[in-house]
Scaffold this active site. Structure first.
Site, PDB file in Angstrom:
ATOM      1  N   ASP A 388       7.776  -5.330  43.140  1.00  0.00           N
ATOM      2  CA  ASP A 388       8.517  -5.751  41.944  1.00  0.00           C
ATOM      3  C   ASP A 388       9.720  -4.837  41.777  1.00  0.00           C
ATOM      4  O   ASP A 388      10.033  -4.053  42.681  1.00  0.00           O
ATOM      5  CB  ASP A 388       7.599  -5.757  40.705  1.00  0.00           C
ATOM      6  CG  ASP A 388       8.034  -6.839  39.711  1.00  0.00           C
ATOM      7  OD1 ASP A 388       9.165  -6.772  39.225  1.00  0.00           O
ATOM      8  OD2 ASP A 388       7.241  -7.756  39.437  1.00  0.00           O
ATOM      9  N   HIS A 451      12.798  -9.941  40.747  1.00  0.00           N
ATOM     10  CA  HIS A 451      11.742  -8.923  40.789  1.00  0.00           C
ATOM     11  C   HIS A 451      11.705  -8.228  42.144  1.00  0.00           C
ATOM     12  O   HIS A 451      10.657  -7.965  42.702  1.00  0.00           O
ATOM     13  CB  HIS A 451      10.381  -9.554  40.461  1.00  0.00           C
ATOM     14  CG  HIS A 451      10.258  -9.965  39.027  1.00  0.00           C
ATOM     15  ND1 HIS A 451      10.000  -9.077  38.012  1.00  0.00           N
ATOM     16  CD2 HIS A 451      10.394 -11.175  38.432  1.00  0.00           C
ATOM     17  CE1 HIS A 451       9.963  -9.722  36.856  1.00  0.00           C
ATOM     18  NE2 HIS A 451      10.209 -10.988  37.077  1.00  0.00           N
ATOM     19  N   CYS A 464      24.189  -9.678  46.250  1.00  0.00           N
ATOM     20  CA  CYS A 464      25.543 -10.216  46.369  1.00  0.00           C
ATOM     21  C   CYS A 464      26.591  -9.111  46.381  1.00  0.00           C
ATOM     22  O   CYS A 464      27.549  -9.173  47.115  1.00  0.00           O
ATOM     23  CB  CYS A 464      25.812 -11.160  45.208  1.00  0.00           C
ATOM     24  SG  CYS A 464      24.730 -12.597  45.244  1.00  0.00           S
ATOM     25  N   CYS A 483      20.481 -12.180  47.587  1.00  0.00           N
ATOM     26  CA  CYS A 483      21.612 -13.097  47.768  1.00  0.00           C
ATOM     27  C   CYS A 483      21.201 -14.229  48.720  1.00  0.00           C
ATOM     28  O   CYS A 483      20.912 -13.980  49.892  1.00  0.00           O
ATOM     29  CB  CYS A 483      22.804 -12.337  48.345  1.00  0.00           C
ATOM     30  SG  CYS A 483      24.156 -13.427  48.827  1.00  0.00           S
ATOM     31  N   GLU A 515      11.535 -15.957  36.773  1.00  0.00           N
ATOM     32  CA  GLU A 515      12.506 -15.187  35.989  1.00  0.00           C
ATOM     33  C   GLU A 515      13.751 -14.785  36.771  1.00  0.00           C
ATOM     34  O   GLU A 515      14.410 -13.819  36.439  1.00  0.00           O
ATOM     35  CB  GLU A 515      11.835 -13.928  35.404  1.00  0.00           C
ATOM     36  CG  GLU A 515      10.734 -14.269  34.449  1.00  0.00           C
ATOM     37  CD  GLU A 515      10.047 -13.052  33.845  1.00  0.00           C
ATOM     38  OE1 GLU A 515       9.799 -13.072  32.640  1.00  0.00           O
ATOM     39  OE2 GLU A 515       9.741 -12.107  34.584  1.00  0.00           O
TER      40      GLU A 515
HETATM   41  C1  ACM Z   1       5.550 -13.884  35.011  1.00  0.00           C
HETATM   42  O1  ACM Z   1       4.796 -13.576  34.077  1.00  0.00           O
HETATM   43  N1  ACM Z   1       6.764 -13.384  35.081  1.00  0.00           N
HETATM   44  C2  ACM Z   1       5.128 -14.815  36.051  1.00  0.00           C
HETATM   45 ZN    ZN Z   2      25.329 -13.928  46.946  1.00  0.00          ZN
END
Ligand code: ACM
Ligand code: ZN
Length: 728
Positions: A388, A451, A464, A483, A515
């Site tokens: 993460d 993450h 990027c 990226c 996310e």
């Molecule tokens: C999550 O809780 N971000 C999957």
């Molecule tokens: Zn990029």
């Protein structure tokens, strides 16, 4: 310069070694809290959410001695020092009245403890597992709760000053055998102690009432079909057991025979395995059963027969028998079990818990220990969130820098302590093998495209802008993404997944996917490579749906690789705007309130879906207001009842169940879980409720019945020293 640094380090060190004496925790600076070895608090202490106790527990990670003798504190709250393994000495407040449940659970370096005369109540499991306590002194007459001083393996002397024995639960000193611990009581009061509940065990073996198990009161998950032959004479189990596999099945069931013997030994004591006498227990395979996890149990005068379609089914039968043997849970084993037949099979295929060693590392041995506990409830997968923004925890031989540089950091939000560690590939292979003995599958997760800051901190060329960014030491979502327009991203992921696919034999690999673009983060908008890719793919939208299409492209390429080259089933966290679910993939419905949308997408794409909606399945959330983790990033609560009320089919019909419903998952994100024991605390008892939601047919379930059955399991967990939230 160097000298100066050494000097200041020495000054800091001496500050840490001498006792920090302050009225309250608020008088200390953050670094003083994290450096403190010895603390003395003299003020009026707060039990609030982020009060003095929470700060002592979570922020003073090195503190060994705590003197609260002069503090104005009448209550040590529940979980006050839960699993603080470094604490050696604590002086309790002279005005103390209450010690909350599990207040010192597993403070296993605590040497001695004196309960002041003012104390009126000691909560359940308050000092459970404090195995280094050798001297316990009780000055007054507190009411002592269940398992309050259970499993104190190092206990030598208990001194009680009261002539009248304090009122103690029968289980208060669970584990004490006659003569193993010296009980010193006032002259002339010994007779009273010999007779008193909770205390008599210091003199004579604990006497328990005869108990015949009632499986309707202790089985979770509830089996599909069960009939009890109540008229038949119950089978006395305190005898020898002869456990073997039916002829022809011996090789396939060798593990289950061994597990059965271990389980019976743990419950009943030394079992003799001779064919001449005792209860015959036969394990066998029955190909006529219709689910790989299905099993049957028959108990009659001849003994016990457990059949499974596969070894896994047989093993679940054993887990059911284990719960039948625990009965009410207050003693290790019932005396007799009724004649019965059980026919059982699961409602959903995968019932998993997800743990997060990325945010807080979980040592391998602790990870292993978590597995048998899951298996008791027929949870069959442990999902490892291995990377993460805060750390990379799995050795990748092609890129040793990942674990060399990104598996160690200082701090998580307000908790200033080192967070470090990673798993070698050899350790993970060992874990996989170990888990297989309990029929638990290890599912690895490598996040993309979000993450991923830990990897990016080592390889800035994955992003990027190719900026060097440090690994994250706070919760929340990062703007730094992989990226999708850069070929190195695919080379990197390809190399990582090649090794992951080899380490973990599971069919499943989880790709994260959460996310990264919700809300869309613009990370890819001004990247020339991403723009070139958009052009090549003919993506012309600029309303941020372009980001989802880029993520889709990245996913397509990785999914294809995993499916075609490694024959894996990719999984990912479903995001509503992602819409597309590639054939054969499994999605996770996780976002609070958005389950319907995830289900619609699964049906539309003919995909399989795991149910883990936050409002039912996020076990990192507190189970009640004020429960751990008291300080967090604004988590809602997920009550036990909310977890139990999950219908994995979400009210949909059998067709959905057959075509789309894959399983249930409980998450244990570990931003706020700072000890292995606290993983159990967050997981249980909600994981047991989830297990029933995932296994049992809806018509066989009821909250009222569940709560009763949970009582037996909770007793058993307390007796075995497993921590769980009591906030239900
Ligand atoms: C999550 O809780 N971000 C999957
Ligand atoms: Zn990029």
């Amino acid at each position: 310069m160097r000298r100066l640094f050494l000097l200041s380090a020495a000054t800091l060190l001496s500050a840490a070694m001498s006792a920090q004496t302050v009225a309250r925790m608020g008088n200390l600076k953050p670094e003083q809290k994290s450096m403190a070895i010895s603390l003395k608090l003299t003020g009026e202490l707060s039990t609030d959410r982020n009060g003095d106790y929470r700060q002592m527990r979570d922020l003073c990670f090195q503190v060994r001695t705590i003197d609260l003798g002069e503090a104005q504190s009448t209550e040590i709250p529940k979980n006050a020092f839960h699993s603080r393994h470094q604490i050696e000495n604590i002086t309790l407040p002279k005005v103390l009245k209450t010690i909350g449940t599990q207040a010192f659970f597993a403070c296993d370096k605590l040497q001695a403890i004196t309960i002041p005369a003012t104390v009126e109540n000691i909560g359940a499991a308050a000092f459970s597992g404090c195995k280094s306590i050798s001297q316990l002194t009780i000055e007054g007459t507190p009411t002592i709760g269940e398992y309050a001083f259970a499993r104190l393996a190092g206990l030598k002397t208990v001194t009680v000053l009261s002539k009248v024995p304090p009122k103690a639960a029968i289980t208060a000193f669970d584990g004490v055998e006659p003569g193993s611990v010296k009980l010193i009581v006032p002259k002339g009061s010994e007779k009273a102690y010999r007779k008193a509940a909770g205390w008599s065990r210091f003199y004579t073996a604990q006497k328990w009432a005869w108990e015949v198990s009632d499986p309707t009161q202790c089985l979770v998950p509830m089996p599909q079909e069960m009939s009890l032959m109540k008229r038949a004479k119950a089978l006395n189990v305190k005898t020898a057991w002869n456990v073997y596999a039916k002829q022809g099945d011996g090789e396939k069931l060798a593990n289950e025979v061994e597990q059965a013997r271990n389980m019976l030994s743990e419950r009943i004591g030394n079992i003799v395995n001779s064919r001449q006498r005792g209860i015959e227990m036969v394990l066998s395979l029955d190909p006529t059963l219709d689910d790989d996890e299905a099993y049957t149990i028959d108990v009659d005068a001849n003994g016990v027969s457990i059949k499974g379609k596969t070894a896994r089914g047989v093993f679940w039968g054993l887990m059911t028998l284990d719960q039948i043997l625990l009965g009410s849970g207050t003693k290790p084993c019932v005396d007799a079990i009724p004649h019965l037949t059980i026919k059982d099979a699961p409602r959903t295929h995968v019932r998993e818990l997800m743990v997060d060693p990325a945010r807080t590392f979980i040592p391998l041995e602790e990870l292993k220990a978590f597995i048998p506990e899951m298996a008791r409830y027929k949870l069959n997968a442990l999902h490892l969130h291995l990377v993460d923004d805060q750390a990379w925890r799995i050795e990748i031989k092609k890129y040793p820098q990942l674990t060399e540089q990104a598996s160690s950091r200082w701090g998580q939000d307000d908790i200033q302590m080192p967070y470090k560690g990673y798993y070698t590939q050899e350790q993970m292979r060992d874990l996989v093998k170990y888990a297989a003995r309990y029929h638990v599958e290890i599912v690895p997760e490598i996040e993309m495209p979000g993450h991923e800051v830990a990897a990016i901190s080592v390889f800035p060329e994955l992003t990027c802008h190719q900026r060097q960014v440090p690994i994250r030491t706070t919760c929340g979502v990062s703007n730094e993404l992989l990226c999708p327009g850069n070929e190195f991203t695919y080379e990197f992921l390809g190399n990582v997944f090649k090794e992951i696919a080899d380490i973990f034999p599971s069919k499943y690999i989880h790709l994260g996917g959460d996310e990264a673009g919700n809300p869309a983060l613009n990370c890819w908008t001004d990247c020339p490579k991403c723009q070139a890719l958009k052009k090549k793919l003919g993506i012309t939208t600029t309303d941020r749906s372009d980001n989802w299409q880029l993520q889709g492209y990245l996913f397509d390429r990785v999914i294809e690789l995993l499916r075609d080259t490694y024959h894996k089933t990719p999984m990912f966290w479903y995001e509503t705007d992602f819409k597309k679910i590639q054939p054969g993939c499994v999605t996770f419905a996780w976002r609070h309130g958005l389950t319907n949308k995830a289900l619609e997408a699964a049906v539309e794409n003919n995909a399989r879906i795991m149910l883990c909606p936050g409002e039912h399945c996020y076990f990192d959330y507190p189970m009640a207001n004020g429960d751990m983790p008291e300080v967090n990033w604004g988590m809602p609560t997920t009550t036990l009842k909310a977890t139990y009320s999950l219908d994995p089919a979400w009210g949909h019909d059998k067709k959905f169940e057959q075509n789309n419903l894959f399983g249930v998952a409980g998450t244990l994100w570990s931003e706020c879980i700072t000890s292995p024991e606290r993983i159990y605390y967050q997981a249980y008892p909600r994981a047991i409720a989830l297990a029933e939601a995932g296994w049992s047919q809806q018509e066989n379930r009821s909250w009222e019945s569940f709560i009763k059955r949970l009582g037996a399991l909770a007793n058993d967990m307390m007796r075995r020293g497993i921590t769980f939230s009591m906030e239900y």
